[in-house]
Motif scaffolding. Structure first.
Motif, PDB file in Angstrom:
ATOM      1  N   CYS A  19       0.863  -1.189   0.000  1.00  0.00           N
ATOM      2  CA  CYS A  19       0.000   0.000   0.000  1.00  0.00           C
ATOM      3  C   CYS A  19       0.901   1.241   0.000  1.00  0.00           C
ATOM      4  O   CYS A  19       1.790   1.356   0.837  1.00  0.00           O
ATOM      5  N   GLU A  29      -8.105  -4.507  -0.034  1.00  0.00           N
ATOM      6  CA  GLU A  29      -7.737  -3.743  -1.222  1.00  0.00           C
ATOM      7  C   GLU A  29      -8.859  -2.827  -1.726  1.00  0.00           C
ATOM      8  O   GLU A  29      -9.970  -3.273  -1.987  1.00  0.00           O
ATOM      9  N   SER A  30      -8.521  -1.542  -1.822  1.00  0.00           N
ATOM     10  CA  SER A  30      -9.538  -0.569  -2.201  1.00  0.00           C
ATOM     11  C   SER A  30      -8.957   0.445  -3.171  1.00  0.00           C
ATOM     12  O   SER A  30      -7.759   0.645  -3.230  1.00  0.00           O
ATOM     13  N   TYR A  31      -9.851   1.060  -3.923  1.00  0.00           N
ATOM     14  CA  TYR A  31      -9.386   2.091  -4.838  1.00  0.00           C
ATOM     15  C   TYR A  31     -10.497   3.085  -5.080  1.00  0.00           C
ATOM     16  O   TYR A  31     -11.670   2.782  -4.867  1.00  0.00           O
ATOM     17  N   ASP A  33     -12.789   5.094  -7.676  1.00  0.00           N
ATOM     18  CA  ASP A  33     -13.296   4.463  -8.899  1.00  0.00           C
ATOM     19  C   ASP A  33     -12.813   5.099 -10.195  1.00  0.00           C
ATOM     20  O   ASP A  33     -13.265   4.758 -11.264  1.00  0.00           O
ATOM     21  N   CYS A  35      -9.186   5.821 -10.909  1.00  0.00           N
ATOM     22  CA  CYS A  35      -7.823   5.545 -11.378  1.00  0.00           C
ATOM     23  C   CYS A  35      -7.341   4.144 -11.032  1.00  0.00           C
ATOM     24  O   CYS A  35      -6.379   3.671 -11.582  1.00  0.00           O
ATOM     25  N   PHE A  36      -7.952   3.494 -10.094  1.00  0.00           N
ATOM     26  CA  PHE A  36      -7.592   2.119  -9.744  1.00  0.00           C
ATOM     27  C   PHE A  36      -6.198   1.940  -9.147  1.00  0.00           C
ATOM     28  O   PHE A  36      -5.657   0.849  -9.180  1.00  0.00           O
ATOM     29  N   HIS A  37      -5.608   3.006  -8.617  1.00  0.00           N
ATOM     30  CA  HIS A  37      -4.451   2.808  -7.747  1.00  0.00           C
ATOM     31  C   HIS A  37      -4.967   2.143  -6.474  1.00  0.00           C
ATOM     32  O   HIS A  37      -6.000   2.545  -5.949  1.00  0.00           O
ATOM     33  N   LYS A  38      -4.203   1.147  -5.973  1.00  0.00           N
ATOM     34  CA  LYS A  38      -4.749   0.356  -4.863  1.00  0.00           C
ATOM     35  C   LYS A  38      -4.180   0.755  -3.504  1.00  0.00           C
ATOM     36  O   LYS A  38      -2.987   1.032  -3.385  1.00  0.00           O
ATOM     37  N   PHE A  39      -5.032   0.744  -2.521  1.00  0.00           N
ATOM     38  CA  PHE A  39      -4.657   1.086  -1.144  1.00  0.00           C
ATOM     39  C   PHE A  39      -5.411   0.183  -0.187  1.00  0.00           C
ATOM     40  O   PHE A  39      -6.372  -0.469  -0.576  1.00  0.00           O
ATOM     41  N   ILE A  44      -7.016   4.597   2.521  1.00  0.00           N
ATOM     42  CA  ILE A  44      -7.622   5.511   1.544  1.00  0.00           C
ATOM     43  C   ILE A  44      -8.793   6.256   2.171  1.00  0.00           C
ATOM     44  O   ILE A  44      -9.063   7.416   1.859  1.00  0.00           O
ATOM     45  N   CYS A  64      -6.881  10.480  -5.734  1.00  0.00           N
ATOM     46  CA  CYS A  64      -6.102   9.521  -4.964  1.00  0.00           C
ATOM     47  C   CYS A  64      -4.728  10.134  -4.720  1.00  0.00           C
ATOM     48  O   CYS A  64      -4.250  10.948  -5.500  1.00  0.00           O
TER      49      CYS A  64
END
Ligand SMILES: [Zn+2]
Ligand SMILES: [Zn+2]
Length: 224
Positions: A19, A29-31, A33, A35-39, A44, A64
């Motif tokens: 992360c 795992e979250s992002y 909606d 850009c889809f960078h994951k955190f 986040i 993000c």
């Protein structure tokens, strides 16, 4: 890119990249909606909380943290739009502090005014040729950096190139010193992430030496 909502992935543990906020394995795992960078979900969510509370912005305009940083240090855009010609009013304070640190001297006035003078005349020459401008953004950038390096080298010596790179980053960010420091630190912390803008060996080296606990920093986006 702005987000409408946090999407949570199906896996609760991802074996991939860490992360970018906590640097640990991603939990839930979250992002956002867009850009889809994951955190991690928690990370986040915390970021969004800080952003919304500080800038009172609707969630739909929250970026993000990685996209946000990439925007702040968008060096190619800085040169393409010739933003150098818009004088950064924090430049002198930033320069003073940088020079004091690099030269290990309190009184840096002479060097400071020399460098500001060189920058001003570079900008003036650029403005004058405005209509006949044929230089590409890259050539413009290269010329500026070599003019500054030449002016600074007698005083900064081996530290010149690093100084010029940092000056460029500072100018490209368009931030005041406080905000720049906060973002710069965060950029060091997140340097592992391939998504984040420019690569710079000096910064990478510093990052290895001074890996710090990441924090969430924020400032008025309008000052960007
Ligand atoms: Zn995290
Ligand atoms: Zn992103």
């Amino acid at each position: 890119m702005a987000a409408k909502e946090i999407a949570v992935g199906s896996s609760s543990f991802s074996g991939g990249d860490p992360c970018p906020i906590c640097l640990g394995p991603i939990l839930q795992e979250s992002y956002l909606d867009t850009c889809f960078h994951k955190f991690c979900f928690r990370c986040i969510k915390q970021w969004i909380k800080v952003v919304s509370s500080k800038v009172s912005k609707p969630l739909s305009s929250v970026k993000c943290p990685l996209c946000f940083l990439a925007d702040v240090f968008d060096v190619p855009r800085f040169w393409k739009l010739k933003k150098l010609l818009q004088r950064n009013r924090w430049l002198e304070s930033w320069l003073r502090r940088e020079l004091q640190a690099l030269m290990q001297e309190e009184d840096v006035d002479i060097v400071l005014h020399h460098l500001v003078g060189v920058m001003d005349s570079f900008c003036k020459r650029t403005e004058q040729r405005h209509k006949q401008e044929t230089r590409s953004a890259e050539a413009f950038q290269e010329q500026f950096k070599s003019v500054i390096a030449e002016a600074g080298r007698p005083f900064l010596m081996a530290r010149t190139d690093r100084f010029v790179d940092e000056l460029e980053l500072f100018l490209a960010s368009g931030l005041n010193m406080e905000a720049y420091d906060a973002v710069y630190k965060q950029r060091l912390d997140w340097n592992n992430s391939r998504e984040v803008g420019v690569s710079n060996e000096a910064i990478e080296e510093e990052n290895r030496r001074t890996r710090a606990t990441p924090n969430l920093f924020l400032f008025e986006e309008d000052s960007v």
